[in-house]
Design a protein around this motif. Structure first.
Motif, mmCIF file in Angstrom:
data_model
loop_
_atom_site.group_PDB
_atom_site.id
_atom_site.type_symbol
_atom_site.label_atom_id
_atom_site.label_comp_id
_atom_site.label_asym_id
_atom_site.label_seq_id
_atom_site.Cartn_x
_atom_site.Cartn_y
_atom_site.Cartn_z
ATOM 1 N N TRP A 263 0.806 -1.216 0.000
ATOM 2 C CA TRP A 263 0.000 0.000 0.000
ATOM 3 C C TRP A 263 0.844 1.273 0.000
ATOM 4 C CZ3 TRP A 263 -4.863 -0.548 -1.329
ATOM 5 C CH2 TRP A 263 -5.483 -1.779 -1.104
ATOM 6 N N ASN A 264 2.137 1.117 -0.246
ATOM 7 C CA ASN A 264 3.040 2.257 -0.392
ATOM 8 C C ASN A 264 3.121 3.128 0.861
ATOM 9 O OD1 ASN A 264 4.897 3.802 -1.917
ATOM 10 N ND2 ASN A 264 3.300 5.266 -2.495
ATOM 11 N N PHE A 265 3.134 2.479 2.038
ATOM 12 C CA PHE A 265 3.274 3.214 3.284
ATOM 13 C C PHE A 265 4.745 3.321 3.689
ATOM 14 C CE2 PHE A 265 -1.204 1.778 4.045
ATOM 15 C CZ PHE A 265 -1.747 3.045 4.207
ATOM 16 N N ASP A 266 5.035 4.357 4.448
ATOM 17 C CA ASP A 266 6.372 4.565 4.989
ATOM 18 C C ASP A 266 6.621 3.502 6.065
ATOM 19 O OD1 ASP A 266 8.634 5.434 6.461
ATOM 20 O OD2 ASP A 266 8.236 7.526 5.953
ATOM 21 N N PRO A 267 7.660 2.663 5.937
ATOM 22 C CA PRO A 267 7.903 1.603 6.916
ATOM 23 C C PRO A 267 8.420 2.124 8.261
ATOM 24 C CG PRO A 267 9.672 1.666 5.319
ATOM 25 C CD PRO A 267 8.631 2.625 4.827
ATOM 26 N N ILE A 268 8.829 3.385 8.291
ATOM 27 C CA ILE A 268 9.346 3.968 9.530
ATOM 28 C C ILE A 268 8.270 4.800 10.222
ATOM 29 C CG2 ILE A 268 11.119 5.411 10.567
ATOM 30 C CD1 ILE A 268 12.139 2.812 9.309
ATOM 31 N N GLU A 269 7.664 5.715 9.487
ATOM 32 C CA GLU A 269 6.622 6.576 10.047
ATOM 33 C C GLU A 269 5.256 5.921 9.824
ATOM 34 O OE1 GLU A 269 4.533 8.475 11.945
ATOM 35 O OE2 GLU A 269 6.511 9.412 12.080
ATOM 36 N N LEU A 270 4.830 5.170 10.832
ATOM 37 C CA LEU A 270 3.623 4.358 10.683
ATOM 38 C C LEU A 270 2.324 5.147 10.817
ATOM 39 C CD1 LEU A 270 4.696 1.131 12.615
ATOM 40 C CD2 LEU A 270 4.713 1.541 10.147
ATOM 41 N N ASN A 271 2.426 6.435 11.085
ATOM 42 C CA ASN A 271 1.226 7.271 11.140
ATOM 43 C C ASN A 271 1.066 8.142 9.900
ATOM 44 O OD1 ASN A 271 0.270 6.493 13.764
ATOM 45 N ND2 ASN A 271 1.931 7.693 14.656
ATOM 46 N N ALA A 272 1.995 8.006 8.951
ATOM 47 C CA ALA A 272 1.954 8.839 7.744
ATOM 48 C C ALA A 272 0.819 8.373 6.827
ATOM 49 C CB ALA A 272 3.286 8.768 7.012
ATOM 50 N N PRO A 273 -0.096 9.283 6.448
ATOM 51 C CA PRO A 273 -1.228 8.902 5.586
ATOM 52 C C PRO A 273 -0.824 8.798 4.123
ATOM 53 C CG PRO A 273 -1.347 11.237 6.095
ATOM 54 C CD PRO A 273 -0.178 10.691 6.875
ATOM 55 N N ARG A 274 -1.615 8.071 3.366
ATOM 56 C CA ARG A 274 -1.439 7.956 1.931
ATOM 57 C C ARG A 274 -2.783 8.281 1.251
ATOM 58 N NH1 ARG A 274 3.125 8.512 2.979
ATOM 59 N NH2 ARG A 274 4.909 7.225 2.395
ATOM 60 N N GLU A 275 -3.180 7.506 0.279
ATOM 61 C CA GLU A 275 -4.381 7.770 -0.507
ATOM 62 C C GLU A 275 -5.613 7.971 0.380
ATOM 63 O OE1 GLU A 275 -6.685 5.787 -4.367
ATOM 64 O OE2 GLU A 275 -5.317 4.599 -3.137
ATOM 65 N N HIS A 276 -6.358 9.040 0.110
ATOM 66 C CA HIS A 276 -7.578 9.393 0.848
ATOM 67 C C HIS A 276 -7.313 9.678 2.328
ATOM 68 C CE1 HIS A 276 -9.562 8.193 -2.783
ATOM 69 N NE2 HIS A 276 -9.294 6.918 -2.617
ATOM 70 N N GLY A 277 -6.069 9.947 2.666
ATOM 71 C CA GLY A 277 -5.739 10.252 4.056
ATOM 72 C C GLY A 277 -5.704 9.037 4.959
ATOM 73 N N LEU A 278 -5.602 7.837 4.376
ATOM 74 C CA LEU A 278 -5.587 6.613 5.172
ATOM 75 C C LEU A 278 -4.199 6.325 5.727
ATOM 76 C CD1 LEU A 278 -7.747 4.171 3.002
ATOM 77 C CD2 LEU A 278 -8.478 5.587 4.922
ATOM 78 N N THR A 279 -4.124 6.072 7.019
ATOM 79 C CA THR A 279 -2.896 5.602 7.642
ATOM 80 C C THR A 279 -2.844 4.084 7.508
ATOM 81 O OG1 THR A 279 -3.949 5.280 9.790
ATOM 82 C CG2 THR A 279 -3.023 7.486 9.331
ATOM 83 N N PRO A 280 -1.717 3.440 7.831
ATOM 84 C CA PRO A 280 -1.673 1.978 7.776
ATOM 85 C C PRO A 280 -2.766 1.318 8.613
ATOM 86 C CG PRO A 280 0.548 2.845 7.901
ATOM 87 C CD PRO A 280 -0.365 4.019 8.072
ATOM 88 N N LEU A 281 -3.034 1.854 9.807
ATOM 89 C CA LEU A 281 -4.084 1.264 10.641
ATOM 90 C C LEU A 281 -5.446 1.397 9.979
ATOM 91 C CD1 LEU A 281 -4.936 -0.060 13.300
ATOM 92 C CD2 LEU A 281 -5.186 2.239 14.279
ATOM 93 N N MET A 282 -5.730 2.543 9.403
ATOM 94 C CA MET A 282 -7.005 2.732 8.711
ATOM 95 C C MET A 282 -7.142 1.770 7.533
ATOM 96 S SD MET A 282 -7.352 6.848 8.516
ATOM 97 C CE MET A 282 -7.210 7.894 9.965
ATOM 98 N N ARG A 283 -6.076 1.615 6.764
ATOM 99 C CA ARG A 283 -6.115 0.714 5.611
ATOM 100 C C ARG A 283 -6.343 -0.718 6.077
ATOM 101 N NH1 ARG A 283 -7.605 0.677 0.668
ATOM 102 N NH2 ARG A 283 -6.443 2.620 0.258
ATOM 103 N N ALA A 284 -5.659 -1.142 7.129
ATOM 104 C CA ALA A 284 -5.843 -2.490 7.661
ATOM 105 C C ALA A 284 -7.278 -2.682 8.135
ATOM 106 C CB ALA A 284 -4.865 -2.747 8.802
ATOM 107 N N ALA A 285 -7.845 -1.638 8.756
ATOM 108 C CA ALA A 285 -9.223 -1.711 9.229
ATOM 109 C C ALA A 285 -10.187 -1.836 8.058
ATOM 110 C CB ALA A 285 -9.549 -0.476 10.064
#
Length: 264
Positions: free
Chosen positions: A131-153
């Motif tokens: 999902w093209n997330f930053d592996p270090i900054e786990l709170n950094a949002p990507r598409e539609h403002g989704l963070t890794p936790l949001m995407r997983a949810a």
């Protein structure tokens, strides 16, 4: 219960507490500071606990599972530790010194022992890469403002979400529509994931940009199992959206309406 019958809890120094956290795989760690302090920072895997949420945990944890409680300085944690002890939990600990010294103790390297946060997790690594997330900054949002936790949810990937929660990600973050991870977990209909987020202390009554809550969403989309779960966790059924409507006004099925009938 008489004082003489109480099961004692044990006070630990921050060094002792840090060692216990490292070696006890199944330990339950609770943060009893105020919610804002918890949201700003807390130990990896620690769950926010208030007195009104204590009964939920008393019925969920086996009595032989170790329980550790910390607060600001080591005072309030004793009160909560005694509550667990009063209900016959066998191994209950309160941390003398509180959160900051304990966090510092856990941050110190231990010879011959890997620190949990440093372990490589190939499953999580693959998810972040996909999902093209930053592996270090786990709170950094990507598409539609989704963070890794949001995407997983949203994808209903409970194990990935758990790994992220264990790493202390921000559970109160909101996407471009103002929704938090709880709403997105309700979209995926993953009851276990919704419960995990509730246990982690996510805001139950977060209102998105349309002033709608997760409870309104589950009621309007005919998800009675999730409506029940949110109500049992304390979601407020009286919140109104911009159209002056509550969850009961939006109920899309008899099942959801019955769950919300007390608000009519």
């Amino acid at each position: 219960m008489a004082i003489a019958d109480r099961t004692p809890y044990q006070c630990l120094s921050v060094t002792e507490a840090a060692s216990l956290i490292r070696v006890e795989k199944d330990i339950k760690v609770f943060d009893v500071r105020d919610l804002q302090s918890y949201q700003q920072e807390h130990l990896d895997g620690a769950m926010h606990l208030t007195e009104d949420r204590l009964p939920l945990w008393l019925n969920r944890i086996e009595k032989d599972v170790p329980v550790l409680v910390y607060c600001y300085h080591g005072n309030s944690s004793k009160t909560f530790a005694q509550m667990f002890a009063d209900f016959r939990f066998e191994r209950v600990y309160s941390v003398d010194g509180g959160y900051r010294p304990l966090a510092n103790a856990l941050a110190e390297p231990v010879a011959g022992q890997e620190i949990r946060r440093g372990l490589v997790d190939t499953e999580l690594e693959a998810f972040l890469k996909e999902w093209n997330f930053d592996p270090i900054e786990l709170n950094a949002p990507r598409e539609h403002g989704l963070t890794p936790l949001m995407r997983a949810a949203l994808q209903g990937q409970r194990e990935i979400a758990r790994k992220l929660l264990d790493r202390g990600v921000n559970i109160q973050a909101r996407n471009d529509d103002g929704n938090n991870a709880l709403w997105l977990a309700c979209v995926s209909r993953n009851e276990g994931l919704v419960q995990d987020l509730i246990d982690a202390g996510i805001e139950l009554n977060n209102r998105n940009d349309a002033s709608s809550t997760a409870l309104m969403y589950t009621a309007s989309s005919d998800r009675p199992e999730l409506t029940r779960l949110l109500l049992e966790a304390g979601a407020d059924p009286q919140v109104k959206n911009f159209d002056d409507m509550r969850a009961v006004d939006l109920a899309a099925s008899v099942a959801c309406l019955k769950l919300l009938r007390h608000t009519l």
